[in-house]
Design a protein around this motif. Structure first.
Motif, PDB file in Angstrom:
ATOM      1  N   VAL A   1      46.748  32.830  41.969  1.00  0.00           N
ATOM      2  CA  VAL A   1      46.653  31.181  41.508  1.00  0.00           C
ATOM      3  C   VAL A   1      45.028  31.276  41.949  1.00  0.00           C
ATOM      4  CG1 VAL A   1      46.808  29.472  43.147  1.00  0.00           C
ATOM      5  CG2 VAL A   1      48.699  30.400  42.767  1.00  0.00           C
ATOM      6  N   GLN A   2      44.599  31.956  42.798  1.00  0.00           N
ATOM      7  CA  GLN A   2      42.813  31.818  42.682  1.00  0.00           C
ATOM      8  C   GLN A   2      42.085  32.227  41.875  1.00  0.00           C
ATOM      9  OE1 GLN A   2      41.914  32.179  45.584  1.00  0.00           O
ATOM     10  NE2 GLN A   2      40.080  33.483  46.181  1.00  0.00           N
ATOM     11  N   GLU A   3      42.689  32.943  41.092  1.00  0.00           N
ATOM     12  CA  GLU A   3      42.004  33.541  39.833  1.00  0.00           C
ATOM     13  C   GLU A   3      41.783  31.853  39.110  1.00  0.00           C
ATOM     14  OE1 GLU A   3      42.617  37.935  38.938  1.00  0.00           O
ATOM     15  OE2 GLU A   3      43.468  36.707  37.603  1.00  0.00           O
TER      16      GLU A   3
ATOM     17  N   SER B   1      27.992  28.829  39.439  1.00  0.00           N
ATOM     18  CA  SER B   1      28.771  29.963  40.909  1.00  0.00           C
ATOM     19  C   SER B   1      26.941  30.334  41.249  1.00  0.00           C
ATOM     20  CB  SER B   1      28.650  31.241  39.529  1.00  0.00           C
ATOM     21  OG  SER B   1      27.886  31.840  39.270  1.00  0.00           O
ATOM     22  N   ILE B   2      25.555  29.760  40.860  1.00  0.00           N
ATOM     23  CA  ILE B   2      24.029  29.701  41.310  1.00  0.00           C
ATOM     24  C   ILE B   2      24.247  28.966  42.343  1.00  0.00           C
ATOM     25  CG2 ILE B   2      21.724  30.094  40.835  1.00  0.00           C
ATOM     26  CD1 ILE B   2      23.476  32.729  39.480  1.00  0.00           C
TER      27      ILE B   2
ATOM     28  N   GLY C   1      33.235  39.699  36.699  1.00  0.00           N
ATOM     29  CA  GLY C   1      35.074  38.999  37.103  1.00  0.00           C
ATOM     30  C   GLY C   1      34.917  37.781  37.977  1.00  0.00           C
ATOM     31  N   TYR C   2      35.591  37.169  38.168  1.00  0.00           N
ATOM     32  CA  TYR C   2      35.849  35.881  38.503  1.00  0.00           C
ATOM     33  C   TYR C   2      35.289  35.473  39.978  1.00  0.00           C
ATOM     34  CZ  TYR C   2      40.347  35.767  36.113  1.00  0.00           C
ATOM     35  OH  TYR C   2      40.453  36.487  34.909  1.00  0.00           O
TER      36      TYR C   2
ATOM     37  N   LEU D   1      35.484  37.439  29.677  1.00  0.00           N
ATOM     38  CA  LEU D   1      36.075  38.099  30.528  1.00  0.00           C
ATOM     39  C   LEU D   1      36.403  39.513  30.222  1.00  0.00           C
ATOM     40  CD1 LEU D   1      37.558  35.392  33.271  1.00  0.00           C
ATOM     41  CD2 LEU D   1      36.243  37.304  33.519  1.00  0.00           C
ATOM     42  N   ALA D   2      37.415  39.482  28.687  1.00  0.00           N
ATOM     43  CA  ALA D   2      37.517  40.093  27.774  1.00  0.00           C
ATOM     44  C   ALA D   2      37.126  41.500  27.111  1.00  0.00           C
ATOM     45  CB  ALA D   2      38.579  39.487  26.496  1.00  0.00           C
TER      46      ALA D   2
END
Length: 490
Positions: free
Chosen positions: A352-354, A394-395, A424-425, A383-384
């Motif tokens: 769920v977090q991802e 995110s920044i 990653g996440y 991600l792969a």
């Protein structure tokens, strides 16, 4: 014999002597220690021996004549021994005959074994036929009973989904208490003669993901459908409802929600933020909603554990309501929305977090369902190949401020939420995403893009497979090579 015939006497003596010598030789082993008898005794013995020999000769010819009674001890011993041996042989022969008689011919034994096997097989076949008949009867009975029950259940559910009375338009006032579950609301509506079955109402709302019902007094009529009733309950159109309402827009962060709480509910933002940092409060929620919060409980470096778990919706607030109770209402709403996706998340080997983390990025990177699904796939593509997600969102979260453009210097900010530097996440969600963004992550549109950029004037998103193609799009639609593009890639 007379003395007148000395030749005859001499010849007779020779014969007797000869016979006597033969007897002495035969009995040498037994009589060698005895003294030699007188001549007349020798004569008697010789005659007896001659008689014995003649008897033995006669016995050989007739095979039926018995031995003389006056034979020597040696002859008696041999005769008894021979008789004993003969008797033993006869007994052995009789025993062997009896044994042969007691044994049955092999073919007869095989025949009897086959017959026994046939009898056992026949018995098993009869038992199997009986069992099969019983099973058949039971199955037919169960199918018959199941068919009848299924028919009545189908009729019951079908009737429950329809209005109680299509011809009755008279309004019925129904009061829904605060904190009522879907099941409790269904029971109230059934008791007030608004719907046919509260149980059907409960399952109907669950299967259709109808949640967020508001407390208050409502006016319903028996000719209303379950869908119409549910919409009114979700819209909070009843009278005497909450003292205040708080609407959380899609994509709001916890800091922004804190501002809204202070502005609309007259509560302090500080108290709200402190509650977001309260580990004991989070643990209470975790126990109540383990499937929702398991992954969040294990996350490290998060700013707020409940970021991403306060579902954007409109909430009722009553004066005097405890802040914990109000926040719990938000988390419960998130759990009710996510419940239908838990199995899909497991099937995709995510948690769920991802999912909420990617959804929080997709929420602000795209402005419609199509783009959100494409952008979600771009993130999965990165991600792969272990490529950083490189999202401006995110920044901005790491900086704790909102900016139109992110500079190269901004992308170097020291924060676990910086997805330019960290792969990653990241620690967790960056905002509280909508259900549409969650669905986009769980059902992305397949593509082989690794880059995207949005036109800062129109908001249209353009996609590229190579970094060179991407730079050309940035030059064309952003026209500022000193800053990063819409997805945060330089």
């Amino acid at each position: 014999m007379s003395k007148q015939h000395p030749e005859e006497e001499s010849f007779k003596d020779k014969i007797l002597n000869s016979l006597n010598n033969s007897g002495e030789t035969a009995d040498f082993s037994t009589n060698q220690k005895n003294k030699v008898p007188p001549s007349h005794e020798r004569l008697q013995i010789s005659q007896d021996a001659v008689g014995s020999r003649r008897s033995q000769a006669a016995g050989k010819k007739s095979k039926t004549t018995e031995s003389p009674k006056n034979t020597s001890n040696k002859s008696d011993y041999k005769s008894s021994k021979t008789g004993s041996t003969t008797a033993k042989k006869k007994n052995t022969v009789v025993n062997q005959a009896d044994s042969v008689k007691s044994k049955k011919p092999p073919q007869k034994e095989l025949s009897e074994k086959k017959q026994e096997e046939r009898l056992r097989k026949s018995s098993r076949d009869r038992e199997n036929r009986v069992v099969n008949r019983i099973v058949t009867i039971v199955v037919i009975t169960l199918l018959f009973v199941g068919g009848i029950l299924g028919f009545y259940v189908y009729r019951y559910i079908s009737a429950g989904l329809k209005p109680l009375n299509s011809a009755q338009t008279e309004k019925v006032t129904v009061e829904i208490p605060r904190g009522s579950s879907n099941k409790a609301i269904g029971e109230i509506l059934e008791n007030e003669k608004v719907i046919k079955s509260g149980m059907v109402f409960n399952y109907y709302t669950k299967f259709n993901n109808l949640t967020g019902f508001q407390a208050g007094k409502y006016s319903f009529s028996p000719n209303m459908t379950l869908d119409e009733i549910s919409k009114e309950l979700m819209g909070g159109t009843g009278t005497g409802t909450a003292d205040m309402k708080l609407t959380i827009p899609e994509g709001y962060t916890i800091d922004q929600i804190g501002d809204a709480v202070e502005k609309n509910l007259k509560l302090k933002k500080k108290d709200f933020i402190d509650l977001m940092k309260d580990e004991n409060f989070f643990n209470e929620l975790h126990k109540k909603y383990p499937e929702l919060l398991d992954a969040a409980a294990k996350a490290e470096g998060v700013r707020y554990r409940l970021e991403g778990y306060l579902f954007p919706a409109t909430y009722d607030y009553y004066n005097g309501t405890d802040l914990k109770e109000f926040v719990t209402q938000m988390v419960e709403k998130t759990n009710s929305v996510m419940a239908q996706y838990y199995q899909t998340i497991k099937d995709k080997q995510l948690n769920v977090q991802e999912v909420l983390t990617l959804a929080s990025l997709v929420e602000k990177e795209g402005n419609n369902e199509s783009d959100r699904r494409k952008i979600a796939q771009v993130f999965f593509n990165r991600l792969a190949i272990d490529m950083p997600l490189q999202s401006d969102i995110s920044i901005l979260y790491a900086l704790g401020e909102h900016k139109e453009l992110v500079t190269n210097a901004d992308t170097q900010v020291d924060s676990p939420y910086n997805l330019y530097v960290n792969r990653g996440y990241g620690p967790g969600p960056f905002d509280n995403p909508s259900e549409q963004s969650i669905k986009a992550v769980l059902n992305p549109q397949q593509n082989d893009y690794y880059y995207f950029v949005a036109d800062i004037k129109t908001g249209q998103v353009y996609y590229a497979r190579t970094f060179e193609e991407h730079n050309a799009l940035v030059e064309q639609y952003v026209n500022n090579t000193d800053t990063t593009d819409g997805d945060g890639t330089q």
